[in-house]
Write an enzyme that holds these catalytic residues in place. Structure first.
Site, PDB file in Angstrom:
ATOM      1  CD  GLU A  93      -2.855   1.046   2.455  1.00 14.53           C
ATOM      2  OE1 GLU A  93      -3.194  -0.090   2.865  1.00 14.53           O
ATOM      3  OE2 GLU A  93      -3.268   2.098   2.958  1.00 14.53           O
ATOM      4  CE  LYS A 112      -5.982  -1.709   5.618  1.00 17.67           C
ATOM      5  NZ  LYS A 112      -5.100  -0.808   4.850  1.00 17.67           N
ATOM      6  CG  ASP A 140       1.573 -17.209  11.251  1.00 16.58           C
ATOM      7  OD1 ASP A 140       0.764 -16.509  10.617  1.00 16.58           O
ATOM      8  OD2 ASP A 140       1.298 -18.356  11.666  1.00 16.58           O
ATOM      9  CG  HIS A 179      -3.798   7.044   0.693  1.00 18.53           C
ATOM     10  ND1 HIS A 179      -3.065   6.415   1.671  1.00 18.53           N
ATOM     11  CD2 HIS A 179      -4.392   6.068  -0.021  1.00 18.53           C
ATOM     12  CE1 HIS A 179      -3.228   5.116   1.549  1.00 18.53           C
ATOM     13  NE2 HIS A 179      -4.024   4.880   0.534  1.00 18.53           N
TER      14      HIS A 179
HETATM   15  C1  MEV Z   1      -5.833   2.933   5.356  1.00 13.92           C
HETATM   16  O1  MEV Z   1      -4.972   1.889   4.956  1.00 13.92           O
HETATM   17  C2  MEV Z   1      -5.915   3.017   6.862  1.00 13.92           C
HETATM   18  C3  MEV Z   1      -6.880   4.072   7.413  1.00 13.92           C
HETATM   19  O2  MEV Z   1      -8.214   3.825   6.912  1.00 13.92           O
HETATM   20  C4  MEV Z   1      -6.857   3.947   8.924  1.00 13.92           C
HETATM   21  C5  MEV Z   1      -7.871   4.814   9.638  1.00 13.92           C
HETATM   22  O3  MEV Z   1      -8.939   5.153   9.075  1.00 13.92           O
HETATM   23  O4  MEV Z   1      -7.599   5.109  10.824  1.00 13.92           O
HETATM   24  C6  MEV Z   1      -6.518   5.454   6.961  1.00 13.92           C
END
Ligand code: MEV
Length: 365
Positions: free
Chosen positions: A50, A229, A245, A347
């Site tokens: 990513e 995430k 792992d 991003h």
């Molecule tokens: C993207 O890979 C991760 C985010 O969605 C985490 C978040 O929203 O805190 C930007």
């Protein structure tokens, strides 16, 4: 560095690692910078597809560095074997008999792991749980610098018959649990408010926006999943780079996030309550971290060994602290972006860059 030319993995070795091999699948490995953990500087190798994850973690680590760097601690590397016993008549009596046999069962476990015992690890404690229809014996094993799944599975198999006999039932499953909540890492980060400022927002406003974003995740499992995430962006990238792992770390993380019956964020952020208007931002992460610096894939994967050498880490506890710091850094970067410009501004330029490269590759441009 030539080790990485072929993705860090010899095709001959790959052919022996798994079945029906047809090739090697590559991902980028990059170095996250600016990490200072418990007063020591680290280069942090990250393997991730990513765009912006490595830049974001590096930026956040720079912010945390202005507050003195990450403070981290890791539990002893204790993994847990689960031995299920079925068909037990009297659960309470079985529990009492198993507990009374603690010394004998721990000795059996030690005998099954002579090399681990030589390295200072081994079985540490027993715990008996009862659920409708089954009695479950947990054996807690200090795995030293190994991730430990195989070690714990050996213990589960070695003790199962005896545990079933003592309980008056028959043995069921014998396997580790990935909810290794005795092997947690805890990381704290402090950032001076002024360091958080952007061209459009002052530092305290950004700090309060990050704390509000944390509260949203604390109140809402839908947001907590995305918040976590963002943490796993950093965690998994280092776990993969170091040959560990990542499915096990993921399973442990999300089970731990829901351990009290509601899914929660693995890290939270607040303004320091004693700090007044210019209070520092304080972040805290806690999560299980079943990773090792010996055994498993590390024997085979030169790239993973290189990653460990680049970090200068040889023990599992220090590695766990760096991985936790990478998770907290990734979380901070995401929340700062969300509380200020939104995620797209940082991003998308990187995203477009990788699309442009792909287009050029297709067209030969
Ligand atoms: C993207 O890979 C991760 C985010 O969605 C985490 C978040 O929203 O805190 C930007």
């Amino acid at each position: 560095m030539r080790i990485l030319d072929g993705g860090g993995l010899d095709p001959e070795i790959a052919d022996h690692m798994v079945e029906n091999v047809i090739g090697i699948y590559s991902l980028p490995v990059g170095l996250a910078l600016n990490f200072r953990v418990n007063d020591r500087d680290f280069l942090v190798p990250m393997v991730v597809e990513e765009p912006s994850v490595i830049a974001a973690a590096s930026n956040a680590a720079r912010l945390v560095r202005t507050g003195g760097g990450f403070r981290a601690e890791a539990d002893d590397p204790v993994m847990t074997a689960q031995i299920e016993v079925l068909g037990v008549g009297d659960h309470d009596a079985a529990k009492a008999r198993l507990e009374a046999a603690t010394e004998e069962l721990l000795a059996l476990a030690q005998a099954a792991l002579p090399r681990l015992v030589d390295r200072g690890g081994g079985a540490r404690a027993l715990e008996v749980r009862t659920l409708p229809g089954r009695v479950i014996l947990h054996v807690h094993v200090d795995c030293r610098d190994a991730m430990g799944a195989n070690l714990v599975n050996i213990v589960a198999e070695a003790l199962a018959e005896r545990a079933a006999h003592l309980s008056g039932g028959r043995r069921g499953l014998r396997i580790l649990t990935n909810l290794c909540d005795r092997r947690c890492v805890r990381v704290t980060a402090r950032v001076p408010a002024e360091a958080l400022a952007t061209s459009e927002m002052d530092g305290p406003a950004v700090r309060d926006g990050i704390a509000a974003a944390s509260r949203f995740a604390e109140d809402d499992p839908y947001r907590a999943a995305t918040h976590n995430k963002g943490i796993m962006n950093g965690v998994d990238a280092v776990v993969i780079a170091t040959g560990n792992d990542w499915r096990s770390v993921e399973a442990g993380a999300h089970a731990f996030a829901a351990i009290d019956g509601r899914y929660r964020p693995l890290a939270t952020w607040r303004a320091d309550p004693d700090g007044g208007a210019d209070a520092e931002l304080v972040g805290q992460l806690e999560m299980p971290m079943a990773i090792g610096t010996v055994g498993g894939t590390l024997h085979a994967h030169e790239g993973a060994r290189l990653a460990q050498r680049l970090m200068g880490v040889t023990d599992a506890k220090t590695l766990a602290m760096i991985v936790g710091s990478a998770g907290l850094a990734s979380n901070l970067a995401a929340l700062r972006a969300l509380a200020t410009d939104g995620i797209l501004r940082g991003h998308m330029p990187l995203h477009y860059r990788s699309h442009a490269i792909a287009r050029d590759a297709e067209t030969g441009g």
